[in-house]
Write a protein that holds these residues in place. Structure first.
Motif, PDB file in Angstrom:
ATOM      1  N   LEU A  43      -2.681  -3.703   6.616  1.00 29.92           N
ATOM      2  CA  LEU A  43      -3.711  -3.033   5.814  1.00 29.92           C
ATOM      3  C   LEU A  43      -5.104  -3.394   6.329  1.00 29.92           C
ATOM      4  O   LEU A  43      -5.977  -2.527   6.437  1.00 29.92           O
ATOM      5  CB  LEU A  43      -3.549  -3.428   4.346  1.00 29.92           C
ATOM      6  CG  LEU A  43      -4.208  -2.546   3.305  1.00 29.92           C
ATOM      7  CD1 LEU A  43      -3.746  -1.101   3.412  1.00 29.92           C
ATOM      8  CD2 LEU A  43      -3.926  -3.080   1.912  1.00 29.92           C
ATOM      9  N   VAL A  64      -4.347  -2.464  -5.285  1.00 32.95           N
ATOM     10  CA  VAL A  64      -3.714  -3.175  -4.172  1.00 32.95           C
ATOM     11  C   VAL A  64      -4.619  -4.329  -3.776  1.00 32.95           C
ATOM     12  O   VAL A  64      -5.804  -4.129  -3.540  1.00 32.95           O
ATOM     13  CB  VAL A  64      -3.497  -2.245  -2.955  1.00 32.95           C
ATOM     14  CG1 VAL A  64      -2.899  -3.026  -1.785  1.00 32.95           C
ATOM     15  CG2 VAL A  64      -2.625  -1.057  -3.315  1.00 32.95           C
ATOM     16  N   GLY A  92      -5.035   7.979   1.520  1.00 34.65           N
ATOM     17  CA  GLY A  92      -5.629   6.850   2.218  1.00 34.65           C
ATOM     18  C   GLY A  92      -7.023   7.101   2.756  1.00 34.65           C
ATOM     19  O   GLY A  92      -7.559   6.284   3.499  1.00 34.65           O
ATOM     20  N   ILE A 115      -8.346  -0.852  -3.142  1.00 32.54           N
ATOM     21  CA  ILE A 115      -7.864  -1.927  -2.274  1.00 32.54           C
ATOM     22  C   ILE A 115      -8.914  -3.030  -2.282  1.00 32.54           C
ATOM     23  O   ILE A 115     -10.087  -2.776  -2.032  1.00 32.54           O
ATOM     24  CB  ILE A 115      -7.673  -1.446  -0.822  1.00 32.54           C
ATOM     25  CG1 ILE A 115      -6.764  -0.226  -0.758  1.00 32.54           C
ATOM     26  CG2 ILE A 115      -7.121  -2.585   0.036  1.00 32.54           C
ATOM     27  CD1 ILE A 115      -6.763   0.464   0.608  1.00 32.54           C
ATOM     28  N   GLN A 166       0.589   4.231  -2.696  1.00 30.43           N
ATOM     29  CA  GLN A 166       0.346   5.648  -2.397  1.00 30.43           C
ATOM     30  C   GLN A 166       1.331   6.538  -3.146  1.00 30.43           C
ATOM     31  O   GLN A 166       0.947   7.576  -3.681  1.00 30.43           O
ATOM     32  CB  GLN A 166       0.448   5.908  -0.898  1.00 30.43           C
ATOM     33  CG  GLN A 166      -0.758   5.443  -0.127  1.00 30.43           C
ATOM     34  CD  GLN A 166      -0.660   5.803   1.337  1.00 30.43           C
ATOM     35  OE1 GLN A 166       0.200   5.288   2.044  1.00 30.43           O
ATOM     36  NE2 GLN A 166      -1.531   6.685   1.780  1.00 30.43           N
ATOM     37  N   PHE A 226       0.815  -1.213   0.000  1.00 32.93           N
ATOM     38  CA  PHE A 226       0.000   0.000   0.000  1.00 32.93           C
ATOM     39  C   PHE A 226       0.853   1.270   0.000  1.00 32.93           C
ATOM     40  O   PHE A 226       0.510   2.247  -0.668  1.00 32.93           O
ATOM     41  CB  PHE A 226      -0.952   0.000   1.196  1.00 32.93           C
ATOM     42  CG  PHE A 226      -1.876   1.185   1.213  1.00 32.93           C
ATOM     43  CD1 PHE A 226      -2.875   1.314   0.263  1.00 32.93           C
ATOM     44  CD2 PHE A 226      -1.737   2.180   2.163  1.00 32.93           C
ATOM     45  CE1 PHE A 226      -3.737   2.416   0.259  1.00 32.93           C
ATOM     46  CE2 PHE A 226      -2.587   3.281   2.170  1.00 32.93           C
ATOM     47  CZ  PHE A 226      -3.581   3.389   1.220  1.00 32.93           C
ATOM     48  N   ILE A 257      -6.646   4.923  -5.531  1.00 25.80           N
ATOM     49  CA  ILE A 257      -6.186   3.584  -5.180  1.00 25.80           C
ATOM     50  C   ILE A 257      -7.397   2.708  -4.892  1.00 25.80           C
ATOM     51  O   ILE A 257      -8.304   3.113  -4.162  1.00 25.80           O
ATOM     52  CB  ILE A 257      -5.287   3.625  -3.927  1.00 25.80           C
ATOM     53  CG1 ILE A 257      -4.097   4.554  -4.145  1.00 25.80           C
ATOM     54  CG2 ILE A 257      -4.825   2.216  -3.546  1.00 25.80           C
ATOM     55  CD1 ILE A 257      -3.349   4.912  -2.868  1.00 25.80           C
TER      56      ILE A 257
END
Length: 143
Positions: free
Chosen positions: A96, A73, A116, A38, A26, A22, A36
């Motif tokens: 994470l 990710v 984030g 995830i 970033q 992660f 991003i």
């Protein structure tokens, strides 16, 4: 014949890459001005996770969009011994999950900004087509 094979292989999408880091994601998102995504997955035991990957995340519609707009990710938590990840990756995935998925939901997919901050979450399998999924991302990205 070799020329034809080379020509057609260039026409096929190269596929997308899912990172397991992660922090690196970033940095990349900051440099490339991307969001991003995830994805928390149980790749070898979670039916909805496998379905999400096959029907949406590996679709041409998603891959085409992601190539230009997302840094990806994947935090995978396989159970079968043959699919176990190395200890460093397990640590990254657990960290994470501690931050973004403390309740252990699978599949759980987040769209976050370069800092984030969570912009959108999908809890479970999104009951939509790949095109509808991409449309949801696009709406958030254009806010």
């Amino acid at each position: 014949m070799k020329t034809l094979i080379l020509f057609f292989s260039l026409l096929l999408p190269a596929g997308i890459t899912w990172s397991g880091d992660f922090t690196a994601a970033q940095k990349q998102a900051t440099q490339e001005h991307k969001l991003i995504m995830i994805n928390f997955s149980g790749s070898d035991w979670c039916g909805p996770c496998i379905r999400l990957r096959r029907e949406i995340l590996e679709s041409a519609a998603f891959e085409n969009y992601a190539t230009d707009h997302l840094v990806l990710v994947r935090a995978d938590f396989p159970r079968q011994k043959k699919n176990q990840l190395n200890k460093a990756q397990v640590k990254l995935n657990e960290a994470l999950a501690d931050k973004y998925n403390p309740n252990g939901k699978f599949p759980y997919t987040l769209l976050v900004d370069k800092n984030g901050n969570v912009l959108r979450a999908w809890d479970g399998f999104p009951d939509e087509t790949a095109e509808q999924f991409v449309a949801q991302i696009t709406i958030v990205a254009n806010r």
